[in-house]
Design a protein around this motif. Structure first.
Motif, PDB file in Angstrom:
ATOM      1  N   ALA A 314      35.691  50.840  43.669  1.00 49.81           N
ATOM      2  CA  ALA A 314      34.677  49.890  43.202  1.00 49.81           C
ATOM      3  C   ALA A 314      33.413  50.629  42.748  1.00 49.81           C
ATOM      4  O   ALA A 314      32.783  50.258  41.752  1.00 49.81           O
ATOM      5  CB  ALA A 314      34.346  48.883  44.302  1.00 49.81           C
ATOM      6  N   ARG A 317      34.180  52.111  39.337  1.00 51.46           N
ATOM      7  CA  ARG A 317      34.104  51.121  38.259  1.00 51.46           C
ATOM      8  C   ARG A 317      32.648  50.853  37.874  1.00 51.46           C
ATOM      9  O   ARG A 317      32.320  50.708  36.691  1.00 51.46           O
ATOM     10  CB  ARG A 317      34.794  49.820  38.681  1.00 51.46           C
ATOM     11  CG  ARG A 317      36.313  49.907  38.718  1.00 51.46           C
ATOM     12  CD  ARG A 317      36.935  48.522  38.767  1.00 51.46           C
ATOM     13  NE  ARG A 317      36.540  47.776  39.960  1.00 51.46           N
ATOM     14  CZ  ARG A 317      37.152  47.862  41.138  1.00 51.46           C
ATOM     15  NH1 ARG A 317      38.191  48.676  41.287  1.00 51.46           N
ATOM     16  NH2 ARG A 317      36.745  47.142  42.157  1.00 51.46           N
ATOM     17  N   PRO A 465      35.387  48.711  32.703  1.00 48.02           N
ATOM     18  CA  PRO A 465      35.598  47.403  33.347  1.00 48.02           C
ATOM     19  C   PRO A 465      34.729  46.309  32.742  1.00 48.02           C
ATOM     20  O   PRO A 465      33.658  46.567  32.191  1.00 48.02           O
ATOM     21  CB  PRO A 465      35.211  47.668  34.806  1.00 48.02           C
ATOM     22  CG  PRO A 465      34.239  48.799  34.739  1.00 48.02           C
ATOM     23  CD  PRO A 465      34.709  49.665  33.599  1.00 48.02           C
ATOM     24  N   ASP A 466      35.204  45.106  32.852  1.00 51.05           N
ATOM     25  CA  ASP A 466      34.408  43.947  32.477  1.00 51.05           C
ATOM     26  C   ASP A 466      33.238  43.829  33.450  1.00 51.05           C
ATOM     27  O   ASP A 466      33.391  44.088  34.646  1.00 51.05           O
ATOM     28  CB  ASP A 466      35.284  42.690  32.539  1.00 51.05           C
ATOM     29  CG  ASP A 466      34.548  41.477  32.031  1.00 51.05           C
ATOM     30  OD1 ASP A 466      33.895  40.806  32.855  1.00 51.05           O
ATOM     31  OD2 ASP A 466      34.633  41.192  30.820  1.00 51.05           O
ATOM     32  N   SER A 468      32.031  41.511  34.960  1.00 53.45           N
ATOM     33  CA  SER A 468      32.334  40.648  36.112  1.00 53.45           C
ATOM     34  C   SER A 468      33.083  41.395  37.204  1.00 53.45           C
ATOM     35  O   SER A 468      33.129  40.941  38.354  1.00 53.45           O
ATOM     36  CB  SER A 468      33.161  39.442  35.654  1.00 53.45           C
ATOM     37  OG  SER A 468      34.412  39.867  35.103  1.00 53.45           O
ATOM     38  N   ASP A 469      33.673  42.543  36.854  1.00 55.63           N
ATOM     39  CA  ASP A 469      34.419  43.338  37.830  1.00 55.63           C
ATOM     40  C   ASP A 469      33.591  44.510  38.352  1.00 55.63           C
ATOM     41  O   ASP A 469      34.108  45.373  39.054  1.00 55.63           O
ATOM     42  CB  ASP A 469      35.713  43.857  37.182  1.00 55.63           C
ATOM     43  CG  ASP A 469      36.714  44.354  38.222  1.00 55.63           C
ATOM     44  OD1 ASP A 469      36.748  43.790  39.330  1.00 55.63           O
ATOM     45  OD2 ASP A 469      37.436  45.322  37.922  1.00 55.63           O
ATOM     46  N   HIS A 471      31.000  45.439  40.883  1.00 50.84           N
ATOM     47  CA  HIS A 471      30.520  44.772  42.093  1.00 50.84           C
ATOM     48  C   HIS A 471      29.154  45.244  42.573  1.00 50.84           C
ATOM     49  O   HIS A 471      28.454  44.503  43.258  1.00 50.84           O
ATOM     50  CB  HIS A 471      31.526  44.962  43.226  1.00 50.84           C
ATOM     51  CG  HIS A 471      32.879  44.396  42.936  1.00 50.84           C
ATOM     52  ND1 HIS A 471      33.064  43.206  42.261  1.00 50.84           N
ATOM     53  CD2 HIS A 471      34.134  44.852  43.219  1.00 50.84           C
ATOM     54  CE1 HIS A 471      34.356  42.954  42.146  1.00 50.84           C
ATOM     55  NE2 HIS A 471      35.027  43.942  42.711  1.00 50.84           N
TER      56      HIS A 471
END
Length: 710
Positions: A314, A317, A465-466, A468-469, A471
């Protein structure tokens, strides 16, 4: 990376004797509670024990499917933009990690090349293993030879590089850090010597987990918690000698095993029928990584490992997203000038609309590029800097991380000037090297590797990553990373608590050593500052000034007219004075002069102004010489004194196009008596026969070079 003894095919009798001597401790006892039985050697060997490891001693009940490992490895290499025909080097220590990497790389190369091309010399074509002998132990040289022989038995050409500690070996508390820096420099140098632009390193998922806990305990932000990059670049100290500011690409560093576990390393070695070394220093609790490694093993479980890796993913990303935004901002909002400074268009940047994390990274990249320092600005200084940049139409100046920031002249605060601060605490560095030392070598990455980097970047861009992804974009500290991960159910309660305990435990170790480390670093800074002396730059030699400018000078055989443009000749009232054939023996620029390089100071501007107005330049100059060298004869009147006047006038015109703050970072050539010889960046020189150049060639490019955290 220090090595213990190894087991070769000739020494298995010795191995059995040693294994018999420890047979009172059963293998089941050693491996109790461990997910991987091979890890027993790490837990049961004391730091002074040199444990011998071979595959035959650790047989798995289930057969090892090497095809799965090979397919995954080939996929990762393709993601880096690599193909089997590319020239590649491997950093090898002899441990299970690097030996597993050799197994996979050799297989990948062999499968992709036809037999005639890759084994014509007895070795796999385009593959070189590099073993670095740190020389910390008496037996290390012999052990390096054994590792080299085993790697060559795999069909991989191998070279041993021995460390030379000119200032003495590092003390125990800084051993690993010093060894790492030395190892990477040597690996880099060997790659340059062999014209290899890609270096494979055997870091794996367990290394990432250790680094995550280590950085968590140091208060690192989410970008630091992303761990090691999958691909990144190392930049050599040598440079091109074409006199032009060419593109330089460095060595491409690839870590293709980041998705493999430590247990996978042992299995790959066993599947490839390879033996390995267990490093005895891995047992010493003196080193932070060792303490963390042991603690992680005590907590090891499928759930804990999976959730910890999920948090790291995470973070990666998030870093991918931030890096992409920063690349776009750098391309659009930053202009780099050939005099070594940058201009940031604040209207294009629109800092009020950029997230804190992205703006922080953007600012750090710009400052690191201008100062050519490795460490980014952090803490309260970073917060003040962000507030400064977000202030509508900057009106004041700001100093941070070796850089001076102020409004760009004439912009009314809409553009930000970033230049190198000459008042920085670090001394100006001047590295001297010889052109002939690198003749026949391309210190830049080969063109094929430039294409590799481009292809790897293209692959990574498809995996951005988008939003929204992503975090952790709004996370402000390392603690909140864990809190947010728990809130999003990436971490379960038990795993969260265990990571917090690990963090607190290592933080206590770290804080207990802060005072000692601060004293050590302060001592080193003082010693470094006192040790840095301006090195003389001989004619025809090259120097790297502050890792930013490539400087050189020599004396030519040109006459006055050849040295000037047509416009300059017209402005010179028809004077056509011949220069000496070899050098101007009558002025201060003689054949025996050794120039020194420093940054520009206010006195230089004043001196140029005086030269540009002086009716009798030669008298002015000779007066300076008399005051600086009392008792010596003044010599003949300089035949090129009028050229100096014209050169000064044109230099002053050039200076008007350069902001005052940026002028102070320009390199200046002076003689041993501190008398000004040349300011190459603005075209000033004291003699038409003097040919000087200072090309802005920062060692590390804007943005830090290609990197990927996929």
């Amino acid at each position: 990376m220090a090595r213990g003894l190894l087991v070769s095919s000739q020494s298995k009798t010795t191995s059995q004797l040693i294994l018999t001597s420890i047979s009172r401790v059963s293998l089941s006892t050693l491996t109790k509670g461990l997910e991987n039985p091979f890890a027993s050697t790490h837990l049961r060997c004391s730091p002074s024990t040199r444990f011998l490891c071979c595959c035959s001693n650790y047989q798995q009940h289930d057969p090892i499917d090497m095809s799965t490992y090979r397919e995954a490895f080939a996929k990762r290499m393709a993601m880096a933009g690599l193909k089997p025909h590319h020239r590649i080097a491997i950093g090898v220590s002899g441990g299970p990690d690097s030996m597993a990497l050799c197994v996979l790389a050799a297989g990948w190369k062999s499968d992709g090349l036809n037999a005639a091309s890759h084994m014509s010399s007895g070795f796999i074509g385009g593959l070189l293993a590099i073993v670095v002998d740190h020389g910390f132990r008496a037996e290390s040289k012999h052990e390096a030879s054994i590792v080299c022989r085993r790697v060559m038995d795999m069909g991989i050409k191998c070279e041993i590089a021995h460390c030379e500690w000119s200032n003495g070996k590092p003390n125990q508390g800084h051993l690993q850090e010093a060894a790492r820096d030395k190892r990477y420099q040597i690996l880099q140098d060997v790659c340059v010597q062999h014209l290899i632009g890609v270096l494979l390193i055997a870091h794996h998922a367990d290394d990432q987990a250790e680094l995550f806990i280590l950085r968590l305990s140091r208060g690192s932000g989410v970008l630091g918690l992303a761990g090691m990059a999958f691909t990144s670049q190392l930049f050599t100290k040598c440079s091109d000698f074409d006199g032009e500011a060419s593109s330089r690409h460095g060595i491409l560093l690839v870590r293709p095993l980041l998705e493999y576990s430590k247990g996978d390393m042992y299995k790959i070695c066993q599947g490839g029928d390879q033996e390995w070394v267990e490093d005895p220093t891995n047992q010493s609790a003196l080193f932070a990584r060792n303490r963390i490694r042991m603690s992680l093993k005590n907590l090891s479980s499928a759930i804990f490992n999976s959730e910890l890796q999920a948090v790291i993913s995470a973070c990666r990303r998030t870093r991918l997203h931030v890096d992409q935004i920063c690349r776009n901002l750098l391309n659009k909002a930053v202009t780099v000038m050939p005099q070594g400074y940058a201009v940031v268009d604040l209207e294009i940047l629109n800092p009020s609309k950029v997230e804190d994390l992205c703006l922080s990274k953007f600012v750090s990249l710009v400052l690191q590029f201008i100062s050519q320092r490795h460490k980014p600005v952090r803490g309260s200084a970073l917060k003040l800097l962000l507030d400064y940049i977000r202030t509508s139409l900057c009106k004041t100046s700001f100093t941070a991380a070796g850089c001076f920031l102020c409004p760009s002249p004439g912009s009314k605060g809409s553009r930000l000037l970033v230049c190198c601060s000459v008042d920085s605490s670090l001394p100006s560095k001047m590295e001297i090297f010889h052109k002939h030392s690198y003749e026949g070598q391309n210190c830049s990455i080969p063109s094929e590797v430039e294409q590799i980097a481009a292809e790897g970047k293209s692959y990574a861009d498809r995996l951005i990553p988008d939003p929204s992804d992503v975090h952790f974009l709004d996370v402000t500290s390392s603690e909140y990373v864990l809190v947010e991960a728990k809130r999003r159910n990436i971490l379960s309660g038990p795993t969260y608590r265990n990571i917090i305990l690990l963090q607190r435990d290592e933080s206590r170790h770290f804080k207990s050593k802060i005072e000692v480390m601060s004293d050590y670093k302060a001592k080193n800074v003082i010693e470094s500052a006192s040790a840095v002396v301006s090195k003389g730059l001989h004619p025809g030699k090259f120097g790297y000034f502050m890792d930013r400018f490539m400087v050189s000078w020599k004396l030519g055989k040109k006459n006055y007219c050849d040295a000037l443009s047509a416009d300059e000749v017209d402005c010179d009232l028809g004077l056509k004075v011949e220069c000496q054939q070899d050098c101007c023996g009558s002025c201060v620029v003689g054949c025996d002069v050794v120039a020194e390089v420093r940054h520009m100071i206010d006195a230089d501007w004043l001196y140029l102004a005086e030269l540009s107005k002086c009716q009798h330049v030669e008298s002015k100059r000779q007066g300076v010489l008399l005051s600086s060298k009392p008792g010596q004869a003044t010599g003949k009147i300089s035949s090129c004194s009028n050229y100096v006047k014209l050169s000064a006038q044109k230099a002053l015109l050039s200076l008007k196009t350069i902001p005052v703050a940026a002028r102070r970072g320009l390199p200046v050539l002076v003689d041993p008596h501190a008398l000004l010889l040349s300011i190459p960046s603005i075209g000033f020189k004291h003699c038409p026969c003097l040919m000087a150049s200072a090309v802005f060639k920062p060692r590390i490019p804007l943005g830090g070079g290609h990197s990927s955290f996929i």
